[in-house]
Scaffold this motif. Structure first.
Motif: not given
Lengths: 160, 393
Positions: B173-176, B335-351
């Protein structure tokens, strides 16, 4: 006094006309998504028997014939002469020009005699009839687009 | 199972209710390991939504383990660890197929209520009143997830619950909200509201390339958290926000503005919709003030992004400023479903580590206490995570 109800509603469904027509052409599918039909029995290629889930204990039944059938485009049906209820319906499937699926238009008419049956029909379909038809079409859309009808019936709940 | 039930205004209770079961072929049942209380839950708690019914199970931010699945769910296995988007989406309609998941046509069984109020219905939501479907929520030991084949998001085992739980709502939600600002290099973004969504909007704005973020609130610990996220902060009780923003941006104004407060006037109903809304608006007189202030503060040609929830009517919208300054407004449920793959990457990269927002871990049993401290901002409460199955202290 005769009671006459006529309603029309349109919905766009993200599926091809063929698929929607096929589902609707078998009237036995209709009770899956219509609120007031308890069952439909198809006798043969044109005749079927419809039973409504009544208000209170009264259900209303009739025989209907398909009076016009254009494959993938349109189905029109009407009750057989001499029944308690005079009912006719039309469902039309038009592909959208912009790749959004199919515009589905339904028109229902009920013409019932004075008396108890007429009153039941009025109670069944007379209250916000467009809303009812719209809800039925929304459930048809759910079934075709999502493969099932969204529901919460049967889920847990705390003390009311 | 145990579930947090709405019992009336300012009253929730942990009740024993039947376990959920598979109803439709695309359903799954999730055993919940972590579940959070959202700011928007407070408006149900506060009794602003007349379509809440006593016994409704609350909660729309939850994750856990798949323990049962319907016959049509093939892509998740029993035992998979998953997060559950708060929006319920079918995946097959016009909107889902265009990544507009929160606008799903087919997930709200009570769409007619929303259509009466808004013309069309948004998607169903978990634990969020009859208006959005009446679905049982996830502040419970188990939850039924409809359309589970598109509504469950598998989580790699190395990431703890705390880092992924907020994929359900507040992080996307914050990201969108930030993405809706179309941030360009050098941009300044001003964000009203430093609750959990505002906090994620701050960090998301930086992830998307903002030069500066200015965050506005009055609660000291929220401002401190915003500051820790590298935002410059304004306390609206201490300064005149519009003037301060102008001064801070060389007179230009922020390039985009985010209203992460909303009005939350859940005043819709089966009858008397308009009166209920009017009543709610009167109770919340300072809230639309944020939207007005944001529009007036925004630079010419800028963007107004509104993740804050509005459901009814807004009075005295500065439409003249909005039109003459050539602003754009972007909004919507996430549009939660849309963002999850991208947000997971941010977390996995430690950003980003989304756990930063958590201030309280409590057993599910202590939900009534959790609602109270969250509502009244006691004990520096910003975000509560409830743990089902954990013994009460």
């Amino acid at each position: 006094m005769n009671q006459s109800i006529k309603v029309q509603k349109t919905v766009t469904i993200n599926r091809a006309p063929q698929e929607l027509y096929r589902c609707w052409r078998n009237f036995e599918n209709l009770p899956q998504f219509t609120k007031h039909l308890k069952s439909v029995k198809v006798y043969n290629d044109h005749r079927s028997h419809w039973i409504t889930s009544g208000v209170v204990d009264r259900s209303i039944e009739w025989d209907a014939d398909i009076v016009e059938d254009r494959e993938n485009e349109l189905i029109r049906w009407a009750t057989v002469e001499g029944g308690d209820v005079s009912h006719s319906g039309l469902i039309e499937f038009r592909p959208t020009p912009n790749d959004r699926g199919t515009v589905v238009r339904a028109v229902l008419e009920y013409d019932s005699p004075a008396g108890a049956i007429g009153d039941t029909i009025a109670k069944l379909f007379g209250e916000a009839p467009e809303q009812q038809l719209g809800d039925d079409l929304s459930r048809f859309k759910m079934l075709m687009e999502a493969g099932e009808i969204a529901t919460t019936e049967g889920q847990p709940h705390g003390a009311q | 199972m145990k579930a947090v039930c709405w019992q009336g205004t300012n009253k929730v209770g942990v009740e024993t209710v039947p376990d959920p079961k598979i109803i439709n072929p695309r359903d799954a049942i999730v055993k919940i390991t972590s579940t959070a209380i959202c700011g928007s839950d407070l408006h149900l708690y506060d009794g602003f939504n007349p379509t809440m019914q006593p016994g409704d199970i609350l909660g729309h931010e939850f994750m856990g383990e798949v323990v049962d699945r319907g016959s049509a769910v093939k892509n998740v296995e029993i035992g998979d660890r998953v997060v559950v988007p708060f929006t319920i989406s079918c995946g097959g309609c016009f909107f889902c197929q265009r990544d507009l998941w929160s606008l799903c046509d087919n997930s709200n069984p009570n769409a007619w209520m929303a259509e009466k109020l808004m013309g069309h219905s948004p998607s169903g939501l978990f634990g969020y009143s009859q208006l959005t479907g009446g679905y049982a929520g996830g502040q419970a030991e188990y939850a039924r997830v409809p359309f589970a084949d598109v509504g469950l998001f598998k989580i790699p085992p190395e990431l703890p619950d705390e880092q992924v739980l907020f994929f359900t709502d507040i992080f996307p939600t914050g990201y969108m909200a930030a993405e809706n600002c179309h941030i360009q290099p050098g941009d300044t973004v001003a964000i009203w509201g430093c609750g959990p969504v505002g906090q994620f909007a701050i960090r998301s704005a930086f992830l998307l390339g903002a030069e500066r973020v200015i965050a506005i609130d009055r609660v000291p610990e929220r401002l401190a958290m915003a500051k820790a996220g590298k935002a410059e902060v304004l306390n609206y009780e201490e300064v005149e926000v519009g003037e301060a923003l102008k001064e801070m941006t060389g007179g230009i104004g922020p390039d985009s503005v985010i209203d992460a407060v909303g009005m939350e006037a859940h005043g819709m109903g089966l009858a008397g919709i308009y009166d209920k809304v009017k009543q709610a608006v009167r109770l919340e007189t300072d809230r639309p003030h944020v939207l007005r202030q944001a529009i007036v503060a925004c630079r010419k040609g800028g963007t107004v992004s509104v993740p804050g929830v509005y459901t009814g009517f807004v009075d005295k919208m500065p439409m003249g400023a909005f039109m003459n300054k050539g602003l754009t407004m972007k909004t919507g449920q996430t549009h939660v479903h849309k963002y999850l793959p991208k947000l997971l990457e941010y977390v996995q990269r430690g950003e980003i580590d989304p756990a930063f927002v958590i201030t309280h871990h409590l057993p599910l049993e202590q939900a009534p206490h959790a609602y109270e401290i969250f509502k009244h901002k006691q004990d520096n409460c910003i975000k509560v995570v409830l743990k089902p199955g954990q013994a009460a202290e």
